[in-house]
Design an enzyme around this catalytic site. Sequence first.
Site, PDB file in Angstrom:
ATOM      1  N   ASP A  87      10.515  54.401  28.569  1.00 44.68           N
ATOM      2  CA  ASP A  87       9.815  54.568  27.113  1.00 44.68           C
ATOM      3  C   ASP A  87       8.478  55.085  27.297  1.00 44.68           C
ATOM      4  OD1 ASP A  87       9.556  54.577  24.330  1.00 44.68           O
ATOM      5  OD2 ASP A  87       9.322  52.280  24.565  1.00 44.68           O
ATOM      6  N   ASP A  91      11.566  47.798  19.022  1.00 43.39           N
ATOM      7  CA  ASP A  91      11.233  46.704  19.996  1.00 43.39           C
ATOM      8  C   ASP A  91      10.593  45.672  19.129  1.00 43.39           C
ATOM      9  OD1 ASP A  91      10.043  45.602  22.212  1.00 43.39           O
ATOM     10  OD2 ASP A  91       8.558  46.997  22.486  1.00 43.39           O
ATOM     11  N   ASN A 112      14.487  53.642  18.395  1.00 46.85           N
ATOM     12  CA  ASN A 112      13.810  52.687  19.095  1.00 46.85           C
ATOM     13  C   ASN A 112      13.304  51.712  18.377  1.00 46.85           C
ATOM     14  OD1 ASN A 112      13.964  54.706  21.016  1.00 46.85           O
ATOM     15  ND2 ASN A 112      11.582  54.749  21.464  1.00 46.85           N
ATOM     16  N   ALA A 142      10.643  52.201  14.793  1.00 40.03           N
ATOM     17  CA  ALA A 142      11.619  52.045  13.531  1.00 40.03           C
ATOM     18  C   ALA A 142      11.968  50.713  13.273  1.00 40.03           C
ATOM     19  CB  ALA A 142      12.736  53.092  13.991  1.00 40.03           C
ATOM     20  N   SER A 143      11.427  49.721  13.791  1.00 38.15           N
ATOM     21  CA  SER A 143      11.684  48.316  13.360  1.00 38.15           C
ATOM     22  C   SER A 143      11.685  48.241  11.982  1.00 38.15           C
ATOM     23  CB  SER A 143      11.061  47.284  14.180  1.00 38.15           C
ATOM     24  OG  SER A 143      11.235  47.119  15.601  1.00 38.15           O
TER      25      SER A 143
HETATM   26 ZN   LIG Z   1       7.442  54.749  20.863  1.00 43.65          ZN
END
Ligand SMILES: [Zn+2]
Length: 307
Positions: A82, A254, A252, A211-212
């Site tokens: 990443d 995290d 993604n 995009a959490s």
């Molecule tokens: Zn990123």
Amino acid sequence: MALINTKEMFRKAYEGGYSIGAFNISNLEQLQGVLEACKERNSAVIIQASKSAINYAGVDTLVSLVKTASDEIGVDCALHLDHGPDFEMAKRVIDAGFSSVMIDGSHFDYEENVAITKKVVEYAHKFDVTVEAELGVLAGTEDDVTSDVHQYTDPDQAVDFVNRTGVDSLAIAIGTSHGAFKFKGEAKLRFDILEDIQNKLPNFPIVLHGASAVDQEAVATCNQFGGDIAGAKGIPVEMLRKASSMAVCKINMDTDLRLAMTAALRKFFAENPKEFDPRKYLGAGRAAIKNVVLGKIDNVLGSKNSL
Ligand SMILES: [Zn+2]
């Protein structure tokens, strides 16, 4: 089972109108939580590690950990770098056995981004490793790079970029951002830009970073048990579902996993003051990660039975 690249999973995701979850990990419990959820849902998955995660865990340790856990749990997965900062880092992880890399030249000027991406693509493709690049700038902080404003991706430039670099997927900026504090006001994603890119680059997989959803329950639990996380706000789930049904093939996430694990550990310690067995509290963290990923597969990604 070996680590696989992202080519086939993106092809199926594009056709099927769903996305593959890309989850950041830096230790055993996070990895197991993600893989166990994907096994339960029979879902394809990308495990990813950033430069700071690699510094934390060690590149060879991560490769053998992911390979072995994916074998033992029974889920094929990609191991992806990443936000690779430069060619050297990309080469290092490819040589160590990663199956996919991101080269993030988005903070360079355009021609420099093209050049560095092309160089990584040429090296990676020799080893059947897939490459993600980024065009446009997301607001927020990722590892060492911080930006205050969005610079939305220009669709015509995206076409030129993909053609000149031969890159396999492209992260774009349409209003998502890194970290837990994504919006001051209302959430807004530029679906018009996504649609334009989709029309100009048919069948080409697009990636969304930052995009959490920033689960408010996890934030509340953190704060209830001694945390201090104020005003966190994420991307509404409906917007991510819509993006997944379009050209977005990789999302993604995290922050949501970090929040869930932290909430579980804080709660565990508060409720079990006599406990000092790491397997107990890390086990609670692992269960929380698994639970979040199950929810992402069901409600955001739509990737059930994609393995
Ligand atoms: Zn990123």
